[in-house]
Scaffold this motif. Structure first.
Motif, PDB file in Angstrom:
ATOM      1  N   GLN A 117      11.937  16.437  19.785  1.00 55.81           N
ATOM      2  CA  GLN A 117      13.175  17.070  20.252  1.00 55.81           C
ATOM      3  C   GLN A 117      13.256  17.169  21.770  1.00 55.81           C
ATOM      4  O   GLN A 117      14.342  17.289  22.318  1.00 55.81           O
ATOM      5  CB  GLN A 117      13.311  18.467  19.665  1.00 55.81           C
ATOM      6  N   LYS A 118      12.132  17.140  22.416  1.00 52.93           N
ATOM      7  CA  LYS A 118      12.142  17.151  23.885  1.00 52.93           C
ATOM      8  C   LYS A 118      12.528  15.784  24.451  1.00 52.93           C
ATOM      9  O   LYS A 118      12.756  15.643  25.650  1.00 52.93           O
ATOM     10  CB  LYS A 118      10.774  17.565  24.423  1.00 52.93           C
ATOM     11  N   SER A 119      12.561  14.776  23.593  1.00 49.19           N
ATOM     12  CA  SER A 119      13.033  13.435  23.964  1.00 49.19           C
ATOM     13  C   SER A 119      12.322  12.886  25.202  1.00 49.19           C
ATOM     14  O   SER A 119      12.955  12.380  26.128  1.00 49.19           O
ATOM     15  CB  SER A 119      14.552  13.465  24.201  1.00 49.19           C
ATOM     16  N   LEU A 120      11.010  12.970  25.206  1.00 50.08           N
ATOM     17  CA  LEU A 120      10.256  12.499  26.367  1.00 50.08           C
ATOM     18  C   LEU A 120      10.231  10.982  26.457  1.00 50.08           C
ATOM     19  O   LEU A 120       9.895  10.294  25.489  1.00 50.08           O
ATOM     20  CB  LEU A 120       8.821  13.030  26.328  1.00 50.08           C
ATOM     21  N   THR A 121      10.572  10.479  27.630  1.00 47.31           N
ATOM     22  CA  THR A 121      10.628   9.033  27.856  1.00 47.31           C
ATOM     23  C   THR A 121       9.985   8.631  29.180  1.00 47.31           C
ATOM     24  O   THR A 121      10.077   7.473  29.582  1.00 47.31           O
ATOM     25  CB  THR A 121      12.089   8.546  27.867  1.00 47.31           C
ATOM     26  N   TYR A 128       3.625  16.958  33.321  1.00 49.23           N
ATOM     27  CA  TYR A 128       4.049  18.356  33.418  1.00 49.23           C
ATOM     28  C   TYR A 128       3.633  19.121  32.170  1.00 49.23           C
ATOM     29  O   TYR A 128       3.057  20.214  32.253  1.00 49.23           O
ATOM     30  CB  TYR A 128       5.561  18.442  33.609  1.00 49.23           C
ATOM     31  N   TYR A 129       3.908  18.562  30.994  1.00 55.05           N
ATOM     32  CA  TYR A 129       3.593  19.268  29.760  1.00 55.05           C
ATOM     33  C   TYR A 129       2.084  19.356  29.533  1.00 55.05           C
ATOM     34  O   TYR A 129       1.604  20.312  28.921  1.00 55.05           O
ATOM     35  CB  TYR A 129       4.301  18.604  28.580  1.00 55.05           C
ATOM     36  N   LYS A 130       1.351  18.414  30.056  1.00 52.91           N
ATOM     37  CA  LYS A 130      -0.114  18.526  29.991  1.00 52.91           C
ATOM     38  C   LYS A 130      -0.583  19.770  30.725  1.00 52.91           C
ATOM     39  O   LYS A 130      -1.494  20.477  30.268  1.00 52.91           O
ATOM     40  CB  LYS A 130      -0.768  17.283  30.589  1.00 52.91           C
ATOM     41  N   SER A 131       0.039  20.062  31.849  1.00 54.79           N
ATOM     42  CA  SER A 131      -0.338  21.242  32.634  1.00 54.79           C
ATOM     43  C   SER A 131      -0.043  22.543  31.902  1.00 54.79           C
ATOM     44  O   SER A 131      -0.572  23.599  32.253  1.00 54.79           O
ATOM     45  CB  SER A 131       0.394  21.233  33.978  1.00 54.79           C
ATOM     46  N   LYS A 132       0.780  22.464  30.855  1.00 60.20           N
ATOM     47  CA  LYS A 132       1.125  23.660  30.074  1.00 60.20           C
ATOM     48  C   LYS A 132       0.252  23.808  28.831  1.00 60.20           C
ATOM     49  O   LYS A 132       0.483  24.693  28.004  1.00 60.20           O
ATOM     50  CB  LYS A 132       2.597  23.597  29.663  1.00 60.20           C
ATOM     51  N   GLY A 133      -0.739  22.941  28.699  1.00 57.27           N
ATOM     52  CA  GLY A 133      -1.690  23.083  27.604  1.00 57.27           C
ATOM     53  C   GLY A 133      -1.415  22.229  26.392  1.00 57.27           C
ATOM     54  O   GLY A 133      -2.124  22.322  25.377  1.00 57.27           O
ATOM     55  N   ILE A 134      -0.415  21.369  26.456  1.00 54.67           N
ATOM     56  CA  ILE A 134      -0.091  20.489  25.334  1.00 54.67           C
ATOM     57  C   ILE A 134      -1.095  19.339  25.282  1.00 54.67           C
ATOM     58  O   ILE A 134      -1.490  18.804  26.313  1.00 54.67           O
ATOM     59  CB  ILE A 134       1.351  19.972  25.475  1.00 54.67           C
ATOM     60  N   THR A 135      -1.481  18.940  24.059  1.00 58.61           N
ATOM     61  CA  THR A 135      -2.482  17.876  23.906  1.00 58.61           C
ATOM     62  C   THR A 135      -1.901  16.574  23.355  1.00 58.61           C
ATOM     63  O   THR A 135      -2.561  15.543  23.416  1.00 58.61           O
ATOM     64  CB  THR A 135      -3.613  18.332  22.967  1.00 58.61           C
ATOM     65  N   ARG A 136      -0.696  16.625  22.786  1.00 63.04           N
ATOM     66  CA  ARG A 136      -0.073  15.406  22.255  1.00 63.04           C
ATOM     67  C   ARG A 136       1.436  15.471  22.461  1.00 63.04           C
ATOM     68  O   ARG A 136       2.056  16.513  22.290  1.00 63.04           O
ATOM     69  CB  ARG A 136      -0.379  15.221  20.770  1.00 63.04           C
ATOM     70  N   ILE A 137       2.015  14.317  22.776  1.00 60.78           N
ATOM     71  CA  ILE A 137       3.453  14.175  22.949  1.00 60.78           C
ATOM     72  C   ILE A 137       4.012  13.301  21.825  1.00 60.78           C
ATOM     73  O   ILE A 137       3.537  12.185  21.609  1.00 60.78           O
ATOM     74  CB  ILE A 137       3.804  13.521  24.301  1.00 60.78           C
ATOM     75  N   VAL A 138       5.018  13.821  21.102  1.00 64.17           N
ATOM     76  CA  VAL A 138       5.748  12.997  20.140  1.00 64.17           C
ATOM     77  C   VAL A 138       6.908  12.370  20.909  1.00 64.17           C
ATOM     78  O   VAL A 138       7.858  13.047  21.280  1.00 64.17           O
ATOM     79  CB  VAL A 138       6.276  13.820  18.958  1.00 64.17           C
ATOM     80  N   LEU A 139       6.795  11.083  21.166  1.00 59.43           N
ATOM     81  CA  LEU A 139       7.761  10.416  22.034  1.00 59.43           C
ATOM     82  C   LEU A 139       9.158  10.368  21.404  1.00 59.43           C
ATOM     83  O   LEU A 139       9.316  10.416  20.184  1.00 59.43           O
ATOM     84  CB  LEU A 139       7.301   8.988  22.338  1.00 59.43           C
ATOM     85  N   GLU A 158      -2.554  12.299  24.177  1.00 55.85           N
ATOM     86  CA  GLU A 158      -2.280  11.531  22.976  1.00 55.85           C
ATOM     87  C   GLU A 158      -0.773  11.335  22.843  1.00 55.85           C
ATOM     88  O   GLU A 158       0.013  12.250  23.125  1.00 55.85           O
ATOM     89  CB  GLU A 158      -2.792  12.270  21.736  1.00 55.85           C
ATOM     90  N   LEU A 159      -0.366  10.153  22.366  1.00 57.60           N
ATOM     91  CA  LEU A 159       1.039   9.868  22.128  1.00 57.60           C
ATOM     92  C   LEU A 159       1.259   9.576  20.650  1.00 57.60           C
ATOM     93  O   LEU A 159       0.450   8.902  20.014  1.00 57.60           O
ATOM     94  CB  LEU A 159       1.503   8.675  22.966  1.00 57.60           C
ATOM     95  N   GLU A 160       2.352  10.087  20.136  1.00 58.06           N
ATOM     96  CA  GLU A 160       2.723   9.896  18.738  1.00 58.06           C
ATOM     97  C   GLU A 160       4.075   9.195  18.691  1.00 58.06           C
ATOM     98  O   GLU A 160       4.998   9.562  19.422  1.00 58.06           O
ATOM     99  CB  GLU A 160       2.792  11.264  18.064  1.00 58.06           C
ATOM    100  N   VAL A 161       4.200   8.189  17.807  1.00 60.83           N
ATOM    101  CA  VAL A 161       5.402   7.355  17.762  1.00 60.83           C
ATOM    102  C   VAL A 161       5.939   7.304  16.336  1.00 60.83           C
ATOM    103  O   VAL A 161       5.191   7.060  15.388  1.00 60.83           O
ATOM    104  CB  VAL A 161       5.086   5.922  18.240  1.00 60.83           C
ATOM    105  N   PHE A 162       7.240   7.513  16.185  1.00 60.06           N
ATOM    106  CA  PHE A 162       7.880   7.366  14.882  1.00 60.06           C
ATOM    107  C   PHE A 162       7.945   5.888  14.504  1.00 60.06           C
ATOM    108  O   PHE A 162       8.335   5.051  15.316  1.00 60.06           O
ATOM    109  CB  PHE A 162       9.300   7.929  14.902  1.00 60.06           C
ATOM    110  N   ILE A 163       7.572   5.589  13.252  1.00 57.02           N
ATOM    111  CA  ILE A 163       7.616   4.198  12.783  1.00 57.02           C
ATOM    112  C   ILE A 163       8.497   4.002  11.556  1.00 57.02           C
ATOM    113  O   ILE A 163       8.817   2.873  11.198  1.00 57.02           O
ATOM    114  CB  ILE A 163       6.203   3.658  12.463  1.00 57.02           C
ATOM    115  N   HIS A 164       8.893   5.095  10.907  1.00 58.51           N
ATOM    116  CA  HIS A 164       9.658   4.912   9.676  1.00 58.51           C
ATOM    117  C   HIS A 164      10.478   6.150   9.354  1.00 58.51           C
ATOM    118  O   HIS A 164      10.031   7.276   9.556  1.00 58.51           O
ATOM    119  CB  HIS A 164       8.736   4.615   8.495  1.00 58.51           C
ATOM    120  N   GLY A 165      11.688   5.909   8.829  1.00 55.64           N
ATOM    121  CA  GLY A 165      12.507   7.004   8.333  1.00 55.64           C
ATOM    122  C   GLY A 165      13.793   7.193   9.104  1.00 55.64           C
ATOM    123  O   GLY A 165      14.226   6.325   9.863  1.00 55.64           O
ATOM    124  N   GLY A 166      14.398   8.345   8.907  1.00 50.25           N
ATOM    125  CA  GLY A 166      15.707   8.631   9.475  1.00 50.25           C
ATOM    126  C   GLY A 166      15.701   8.646  10.994  1.00 50.25           C
ATOM    127  O   GLY A 166      14.794   9.165  11.621  1.00 50.25           O
TER     128      GLY A 166
END
Length: 396
Positions: A117-121, A128-139, A158-166
């Motif tokens: 939902q943050k729509s990181l690209t 920036y989000y790493k500095s806030k303690g986040i360990t993975r980004i859902v792209l 770590e990066l997470e990528v959608f591969i299937h679905g809506g």
């Protein structure tokens, strides 16, 4: 490290099926703080049972806390985070920086993943989000293969990528059609999928004959999995917490076959890729596209048309147990079938064919010719041993 195959689940039964059929991790929602209000979702005991089930198999559980919270949505948040951490939940997926800040502060072991939902690209936002303690980004689902590769090269998270679905007709998660048309907040779990409704164009008060909708086609990224593995992303994500167990089993098994093939250093030729796609299609009943992996594509490639995608009803039964002495399987009916039908039995690792030769009603012990009743429990003769969780479909 081998890439993670991450699957959704709307209830405990589906989550277990997802893990049995090859998911390395599942993401699920609780009764609160989750964006899929229409999913059955998990109470606290369900989450605990799922965590134990997953960890016994060396797999992981992520909990979605991904609503955009209004003032009264945050009651009991801290207690919930502490409970999830204490029972061993591996990570939460959230988009609200307040919720993430509480996870980072309160959790001793549980990690924080940033929702799509943050729509990181871009990599600067990731830093920036790493500095806030986040360990993975859902792209963002809108990233191309070239962008994903570049982000991976320029990110230590770590990066997470959608591969299937809506997919979403808007930039992921930023649509308010549902809010306006049904008073159901898409960002608080109430999306009515208004983009999939049929609309009419009206000119001078006259409705044109052709109706249309604005929804995008579902994503199917099988041709890109080898490339994604080479980019060193951490996780490949399937969408669909509202989907059936059969859908999950078919789709997960297909991607599992493909991922394992790639890691075995065997060629993924056109024949094998077609086999994978056909496996995935067993559970699909909507048209798909490749999303934005190749960049911007034509309207016809992306836009869902008005075709009605009807389930095939090939899936007929779920295996509950097997009687070795009498060589018969206890199954639970999902769609109509009868004596003489040719069937295929799908297991997490295999598939074989058989025929319905005899059926006995489990409750009455009577021999029957057809299985017309939903969830009817039936003994069927089966020479080869099967297990709980195997699934049966009609074949030609």
């Amino acid at each position: 490290m081998k890439i993670e195959l991450l699957a959704p689940a709307g209830d405990l039964y589906k989550a277990k099926i997802a893990l049995m059929y090859g998911a390395d991790a599942v993401y699920v929602g609780g009764k609160k703080f989750s964006l899929r209000a229409r999913a059955s979702n998990f109470d606290l005991n369900d989450i605990l049972e799922l965590v134990n089930f997953a960890h016994e198999r060396g797999k992981k559980v992520y909990i979605t806390l991904n609503i955009i919270p209004h003032e009264n949505d945050l009651d009991d948040l801290d207690e919930y985070i502490i409970y999830l951490d204490n029972i061993g939940v591996d990570a939460v997926i959230a988009s609200s920086m307040y919720i993430i800040s509480r996870v980072v502060r309160l959790a001793k072991n549980m990690k924080a993943h940033l929702s799509t939902q943050k729509s990181l690209t871009n990599s600067r936002a990731i830093k920036y989000y790493k500095s806030k303690g986040i360990t993975r980004i859902v792209l963002a689902r809108e990233c191309t293969m070239d962008e994903i590769k570049n982000l991976s090269n320029n990110s230590s998270l770590e990066l997470e990528v959608f591969i299937h679905g809506g997919m979403c007709a808007s930039f992921s998660g930023h649509c308010v059609l549902s809010n306006h048309m049904t008073n159901r907040d898409a960002n608080r779990g109430g999306c009515a999928h208004s983009c999939r409704w049929n609309y009419s164009l009206v000119k001078n008060g006259e409705k044109l004959e052709q109706t249309f909708n604005i929804a995008s086609k579902d994503l199917m990224a099988a041709p890109f999995i080898e490339g994604l593995i080479k980019t060193n992303v951490a996780s490949l994500k399937i969408e669909g917490r509202l989907k059936s167990a059969y859908y999950l089993a078919c789709v997960i098994k297909g991607y599992r076959m493909l991922i394992d093939r790639i890691y075995s250093n065997k060629d993924v030729d056109e024949e094998f890729l077609e086999k994978v796609i056909n496996q995935i299609k067993l559970g699909e009943n909507r048209i798909t596209s490749i999303g934005f992996f190749n960049g911007l594509t034509s309207v016809s490639e992306q836009l869902y048309d008005n075709r009605s995608e009807i389930p095939t009803q090939e899936y007929i039964a779920f295996v509950l147990d097997y009687d070795k002495a009498n060589k018969r399987a206890l199954v639970e009916q999902r769609n109509y079938f009868k004596i003489g039908d040719n069937i295929a039995i799908m297991t997490p690792s295999d598939e074989f064919n058989s025929k319905v030769n005899q059926m006995i009603d489990f409750e009455t012990n009577e021999v029957i010719d057809v299985a017309p009743h939903p969830l009817q429990k039936i003994w069927i003769d089966l020479e080869k041993e099967v297990k709980y969780g195997d699934m049966i479909r009609i074949t030609k």
